[in-house]
Design a protein around this motif. Structure first.
Motif, PDB file in Angstrom:
ATOM      1  N   LEU A  93       0.840  -1.190   0.000  1.00  0.00           N
ATOM      2  CA  LEU A  93       0.000   0.000   0.000  1.00  0.00           C
ATOM      3  C   LEU A  93       0.879   1.245   0.000  1.00  0.00           C
ATOM      4  O   LEU A  93       2.026   1.198   0.450  1.00  0.00           O
ATOM      5  CB  LEU A  93      -0.908   0.020   1.241  1.00  0.00           C
ATOM      6  CG  LEU A  93      -2.054  -0.992   1.281  1.00  0.00           C
ATOM      7  CD1 LEU A  93      -2.774  -0.921   2.625  1.00  0.00           C
ATOM      8  CD2 LEU A  93      -3.043  -0.749   0.134  1.00  0.00           C
ATOM      9  N   THR A 115      -5.373   7.084  -0.793  1.00  0.00           N
ATOM     10  CA  THR A 115      -4.718   5.784  -0.956  1.00  0.00           C
ATOM     11  C   THR A 115      -5.392   4.971  -2.050  1.00  0.00           C
ATOM     12  O   THR A 115      -4.726   4.217  -2.766  1.00  0.00           O
ATOM     13  CB  THR A 115      -4.734   4.984   0.361  1.00  0.00           C
ATOM     14  OG1 THR A 115      -6.086   4.826   0.814  1.00  0.00           O
ATOM     15  CG2 THR A 115      -3.920   5.688   1.436  1.00  0.00           C
ATOM     16  N   HIS A 284      -7.857   0.425   4.236  1.00  0.00           N
ATOM     17  CA  HIS A 284      -6.423   0.296   4.005  1.00  0.00           C
ATOM     18  C   HIS A 284      -5.707   0.520   5.335  1.00  0.00           C
ATOM     19  O   HIS A 284      -5.846   1.581   5.947  1.00  0.00           O
ATOM     20  CB  HIS A 284      -5.942   1.312   2.972  1.00  0.00           C
ATOM     21  CG  HIS A 284      -6.391   1.013   1.582  1.00  0.00           C
ATOM     22  ND1 HIS A 284      -6.684   1.993   0.650  1.00  0.00           N
ATOM     23  CD2 HIS A 284      -6.588  -0.166   0.946  1.00  0.00           C
ATOM     24  CE1 HIS A 284      -7.040   1.423  -0.488  1.00  0.00           C
ATOM     25  NE2 HIS A 284      -6.990   0.114  -0.328  1.00  0.00           N
TER      26      HIS A 284
END
Length: 297
Positions: A93, A115, A284
């Protein structure tokens, strides 16, 4: 930005003043191209070193020179990063980044640094990503972008079209209302902190997905977790295992409300929730300690 490069022909003070004037822009461009706070900072520092050796008399457009240098350094670094990520443990990520109200209040800027968008940009080639960022986020013309990436204007127009089409095909349309996102994030954190599984599931969409990036350094799940019940149980276990003296805060992360967990003053986890119709659709979570420098308080 010190005197490592030696005296500047036109004066180090003037070179530094002009660089500082554009530094925020350079970091913003580099971060969106790289998805890494650490790499973006390294690229900006490398751009400074090149700038500090440049004779000011030869530069008619400081911003153009600096953005061009930053973009080319970022493309080179991104090519190396793609090789490194092939051996990365678990999901990769972007590095979370604390952002201010100026970003959150601008829908385009908030989306470009989210993100979710940075994950989508990972599907592009380094040059496609650079062109997309300059074109769609910062509004550079195709001619300006062509000079930055070292391609013809015709080629850049084709690359921009291809990149935009690829992003539109892969991106998920999440809720953008900041008040709705903030309320959901606060409810999520309260349920996690209280270990309230029922309250947590009320915030989650039935088909919610949680992606955790621990880089092999933490106990983060190495595969995405799907479904409200599975995600709720995983999150409650995660929060139960955090250090007893840790604190969790709702702060602005990547253009919207996020959660940062701190052990003392050291961040140990950063999370962002993405909503669809008011329910948490995607989570996330980053716990890799090497990727949390951007959320230092």
């Amino acid at each position: 930005m010190s005197g490592d490069a030696g005296p500047h022909p036109s004066g180090t003070a003037e070179a530094e003043r002009r660089f500082v004037e554009h530094r925020r822009l350079l970091h913003a461009v580099a971060y969106r191209v790289l998805g890494s706070v650490t790499d973006a900072e390294d690229v900006v520092q490398d751009a400074w070193l090149r700038w500090s050796r440049q004779d000011m008399a030869d530069v008619a457009d400081a911003e153009g020179y600096l953005v061009r240098t930053t973009i080319r350094l970022a493309i080179d670094r991104l090519r190396s990063a793609h090789v490194r990520r092939e051996a990365y443990v678990g999901p990769w990520l972007p590095e979370p980044l604390l952002t201010g109200p100026d970003v959150a209040d601008n829908v385009l800027l908030a989306d470009s640094v989210s993100t979710a968008m940075l994950v989508v940009l990972e599907s592009l080639s380094p040059v496609e990503r650079a062109v997309f960022v300059l074109d769609e986020v910062f509004g550079y013309s195709h001619a300006e972008t062509a000079r930055c990436v070292g391609r013809s204007e015709v080629a850049v127009r084709q690359i921009a079209h291809r990149a935009k089409k690829a992003v539109e095909a892969r991106r998920r349309r999440y809720d953008t209302d900041q008040v709705t996102r903030l309320r959901a994030t606060e409810r999520f954190l309260a349920a996690c902190a209280g270990g309230d599984l029922r309250a947590l599931m009320e915030v989650l969409a039935p088909d919610v997905t949680m992606v955790s990036d621990g880089g092999g350094f933490t106990g983060a799940p190495r595969k995405p977790i799907h479904g409200a019940e599975h995600v709720a149980r995983a999150v409650t276990v995660l929060f139960r295992r955090r250090p007893h003296d840790s604190t969790a805060r709702v702060v602005a992360v990547n253009g919207g409300p996020g959660i940062v967990v701190l052990a003392g003053s050291t961040p140990i986890l950063a999370g962002v929730l993405h909503l669809v119709d008011g329910a948490v659709d995607t989570i996330h979570m980053v716990s890799n300690p090497q990727k949390l420098t951007g959320v230092m308080m």
